[in-house]
Design a protein around this motif. Sequence first.
Motif, PDB file in Angstrom:
ATOM      1  N   VAL A  28      -4.799   2.164  -8.690  1.00 45.78           N
ATOM      2  CA  VAL A  28      -4.916   1.645 -10.059  1.00 45.78           C
ATOM      3  C   VAL A  28      -5.200   2.755 -11.068  1.00 45.78           C
ATOM      4  O   VAL A  28      -5.350   2.491 -12.261  1.00 45.78           O
ATOM      5  CB  VAL A  28      -5.999   0.546 -10.165  1.00 45.78           C
ATOM      6  CG1 VAL A  28      -5.633  -0.643  -9.299  1.00 45.78           C
ATOM      7  CG2 VAL A  28      -7.381   1.079  -9.797  1.00 45.78           C
ATOM      8  N   GLY A  29      -5.279   3.987 -10.590  1.00 48.49           N
ATOM      9  CA  GLY A  29      -5.410   5.115 -11.493  1.00 48.49           C
ATOM     10  C   GLY A  29      -6.804   5.459 -11.945  1.00 48.49           C
ATOM     11  O   GLY A  29      -6.991   6.252 -12.867  1.00 48.49           O
ATOM     12  N   THR A  30      -7.826   4.886 -11.289  1.00 45.64           N
ATOM     13  CA  THR A  30      -9.203   5.220 -11.648  1.00 45.64           C
ATOM     14  C   THR A  30     -10.138   4.921 -10.481  1.00 45.64           C
ATOM     15  O   THR A  30      -9.926   3.941  -9.749  1.00 45.64           O
ATOM     16  CB  THR A  30      -9.681   4.436 -12.885  1.00 45.64           C
ATOM     17  OG1 THR A  30     -11.050   4.760 -13.160  1.00 45.64           O
ATOM     18  CG2 THR A  30      -9.559   2.932 -12.678  1.00 45.64           C
ATOM     19  N   LEU A  31     -11.167   5.733 -10.342  1.00 44.73           N
ATOM     20  CA  LEU A  31     -12.198   5.483  -9.340  1.00 44.73           C
ATOM     21  C   LEU A  31     -13.377   4.714  -9.933  1.00 44.73           C
ATOM     22  O   LEU A  31     -14.348   4.439  -9.233  1.00 44.73           O
ATOM     23  CB  LEU A  31     -12.692   6.812  -8.746  1.00 44.73           C
ATOM     24  CG  LEU A  31     -11.652   7.650  -7.996  1.00 44.73           C
ATOM     25  CD1 LEU A  31     -12.272   8.973  -7.536  1.00 44.73           C
ATOM     26  CD2 LEU A  31     -11.080   6.888  -6.806  1.00 44.73           C
ATOM     27  N   GLY A  88       2.416   6.622  -0.402  1.00 44.00           N
ATOM     28  CA  GLY A  88       2.477   5.654  -1.487  1.00 44.00           C
ATOM     29  C   GLY A  88       1.369   5.767  -2.515  1.00 44.00           C
ATOM     30  O   GLY A  88       0.642   6.763  -2.586  1.00 44.00           O
ATOM     31  N   ILE A  89       1.225   4.708  -3.322  1.00 46.07           N
ATOM     32  CA  ILE A  89       0.286   4.730  -4.438  1.00 46.07           C
ATOM     33  C   ILE A  89      -1.167   4.788  -3.979  1.00 46.07           C
ATOM     34  O   ILE A  89      -2.049   5.132  -4.764  1.00 46.07           O
ATOM     35  CB  ILE A  89       0.478   3.505  -5.362  1.00 46.07           C
ATOM     36  CG1 ILE A  89       0.276   2.192  -4.592  1.00 46.07           C
ATOM     37  CG2 ILE A  89       1.835   3.530  -6.026  1.00 46.07           C
ATOM     38  CD1 ILE A  89       0.265   0.976  -5.503  1.00 46.07           C
ATOM     39  N   TYR A 125       0.828  -1.204   0.000  1.00 42.84           N
ATOM     40  CA  TYR A 125       0.000   0.000   0.000  1.00 42.84           C
ATOM     41  C   TYR A 125       0.864   1.257   0.000  1.00 42.84           C
ATOM     42  O   TYR A 125       0.438   2.304  -0.491  1.00 42.84           O
ATOM     43  CB  TYR A 125      -0.906   0.026   1.233  1.00 42.84           C
ATOM     44  CG  TYR A 125      -2.069  -0.928   1.202  1.00 42.84           C
ATOM     45  CD1 TYR A 125      -3.376  -0.457   1.130  1.00 42.84           C
ATOM     46  CD2 TYR A 125      -1.882  -2.300   1.257  1.00 42.84           C
ATOM     47  CE1 TYR A 125      -4.458  -1.324   1.111  1.00 42.84           C
ATOM     48  CE2 TYR A 125      -2.947  -3.175   1.233  1.00 42.84           C
ATOM     49  CZ  TYR A 125      -4.238  -2.686   1.160  1.00 42.84           C
ATOM     50  OH  TYR A 125      -5.297  -3.553   1.126  1.00 42.84           O
ATOM     51  N   GLY A 126       2.058   1.153   0.552  1.00 53.64           N
ATOM     52  CA  GLY A 126       2.928   2.309   0.659  1.00 53.64           C
ATOM     53  C   GLY A 126       3.969   2.411  -0.444  1.00 53.64           C
ATOM     54  O   GLY A 126       4.852   3.272  -0.377  1.00 53.64           O
ATOM     55  N   ALA A 127       3.859   1.557  -1.463  1.00 53.41           N
ATOM     56  CA  ALA A 127       4.818   1.619  -2.572  1.00 53.41           C
ATOM     57  C   ALA A 127       4.781   3.003  -3.225  1.00 53.41           C
ATOM     58  O   ALA A 127       3.713   3.565  -3.449  1.00 53.41           O
ATOM     59  CB  ALA A 127       4.492   0.539  -3.603  1.00 53.41           C
ATOM     60  N   ASP A 128       5.956   3.524  -3.555  1.00 58.12           N
ATOM     61  CA  ASP A 128       6.032   4.867  -4.123  1.00 58.12           C
ATOM     62  C   ASP A 128       5.469   4.945  -5.534  1.00 58.12           C
ATOM     63  O   ASP A 128       4.966   5.981  -5.957  1.00 58.12           O
ATOM     64  CB  ASP A 128       7.483   5.351  -4.138  1.00 58.12           C
ATOM     65  CG  ASP A 128       8.044   5.558  -2.744  1.00 58.12           C
ATOM     66  OD1 ASP A 128       7.249   5.860  -1.827  1.00 58.12           O
ATOM     67  OD2 ASP A 128       9.262   5.410  -2.561  1.00 58.12           O
ATOM     68  N   ASN A 129       5.574   3.845  -6.270  1.00 62.60           N
ATOM     69  CA  ASN A 129       5.123   3.817  -7.658  1.00 62.60           C
ATOM     70  C   ASN A 129       4.872   2.370  -8.073  1.00 62.60           C
ATOM     71  O   ASN A 129       5.098   1.438  -7.283  1.00 62.60           O
ATOM     72  CB  ASN A 129       6.155   4.481  -8.578  1.00 62.60           C
ATOM     73  CG  ASN A 129       7.558   3.932  -8.366  1.00 62.60           C
ATOM     74  OD1 ASN A 129       7.778   2.728  -8.444  1.00 62.60           O
ATOM     75  ND2 ASN A 129       8.512   4.815  -8.081  1.00 62.60           N
TER      76      ASN A 129
END
Length: 369
Positions: free
Chosen positions: A248-251, A288-289, A175-179
Motif C-alpha cells: 500500500v506504499g506506507t509502513l 510482486g507488490i 500478493y504477487g501482482a507486479d503493480n
Amino acid sequence: MLYRDLDTPALLIDRERLEKNLVYMQSYADKNKVNLRPHTKTHKMPEIAKMQLKAGACGIAVAKVGEAECMAQHGIKDIFIANEIVGKIKLERIAKLAQKGVEISFGVDSVCHITAAEEVFSAFKVSVPVLIEIEIGENRSGIVEEKDFINLLEALKKCEFVQFGGIFSHDGNSYGADNIDKLHEIARYSQERTLAFVNLAKAHGMNCGIVSYGATPTFMNEVEILDGITELRPGTYALMDASQGNAVGTLDKCAATVLATVMSKPTSERTILDVGAKGLTMQRRTVGICTTPGLGTIYEYPEIHIDKVFDEHAIVNSQSFHNKVEIGDKVRIIPVHICPVCNLYEKAYLISGDKVVKEIEIACRGKIV
C-alpha cells in the motif's frame, strides 16, 4: 510501564494503528454493502476478534478446528473455518460446537468431504452448513472444473445434515501482482470466476446464501467489489506487516512490531539482535507488490533490514545502524509476515505511544489441529 522496559523479544501492538485499521476495513465493507468476516488466523487473539465484531463484523473466520474451539470458548458464536476438514475426529469436534449453539461452518472441495460429514453429523443430529471453495488463481485448494462443482452440488442435494451454505474463494495470488493495475485485474478476474460458480449453482437449483471473497492486498488498495459478493474475508489488515505496508506504499499502518535488544556488535558492520527465526520466522516476500527486503524492517530506521536469522539471532549488516545503536539498546522490528509471527508468542503487549496499556493473551497460539 514503558514498552522499552519489557524484556525481549516481545510482541507489541500499537493500539491507535490497530483501531484505525479495523475502522478502515469495516468502512470499506460497509461502503460496498457487504459483510465483513475477518480471518483471525492473523492475530489468534479472541480479544482482537471481539474488537472486530464490535466494529461491525458479522462473524469471524479461522483456519483450524482448534482455533474455532478456542474462539468459541471465549464467547464468539459465528465462526467459519475457511479450510477443508478431513477426518472423523475433526468432524466430531465441529458437531460438538454445533450442539453448543455455535454457528459453525467450514469449507469443502471434494465429495468425500461431504459424505464423511453427513455420516458424522447424522450421528450427532446436527445440521452444519458448508461452503464450496473455488480456486481462482492461487493454485492451492478449491474447485477448478465445473463438473466437479456440479458433483458436489449433487452430493449436497442428497444430504439431510450437511447444508449448502454458499461458496468462498481467496486470491492469494494478488500478493504477487507486479503493480496496482495488475492487482485490480486479479481482483476482478477472481470475483468474476467466483460469481460464475454462483450462477452455475443457481442453474442447478441451489442458491448461494454466502459468497465470501478474501485477501488483504486487494482490499487495502480498495479494489472494486462486484455485485453478488456478500462477504469480505481479509486477515492481515488488522495488524499489517512490512510486506502489506509495501503493497500500500506506507509502513504507517503496521500495528505489530517485535521488540528486540542489541546483544552484540562483533565487527564494525555486524549487529546482532536477540530474536531470530523462533520469534520472526524465516519468511521472505520476494515477488510482486508485497516484495520486502530482508527478514524484517527496523521500525526506527526503515531503510535498515535484517539480513539473516539463526534460531535466536538476527543479523544486521549495516555500518550506519551499527554506529547508531549500542549493546543493550532496544529496537522494534516490523515482521515480513505477521500471521506466523503471532503464533510464536504467548502474549502481546498493547501499547499507546511509549506506554504499555494492556497484555493480550494469544489464546489460539499453537491451535493448528
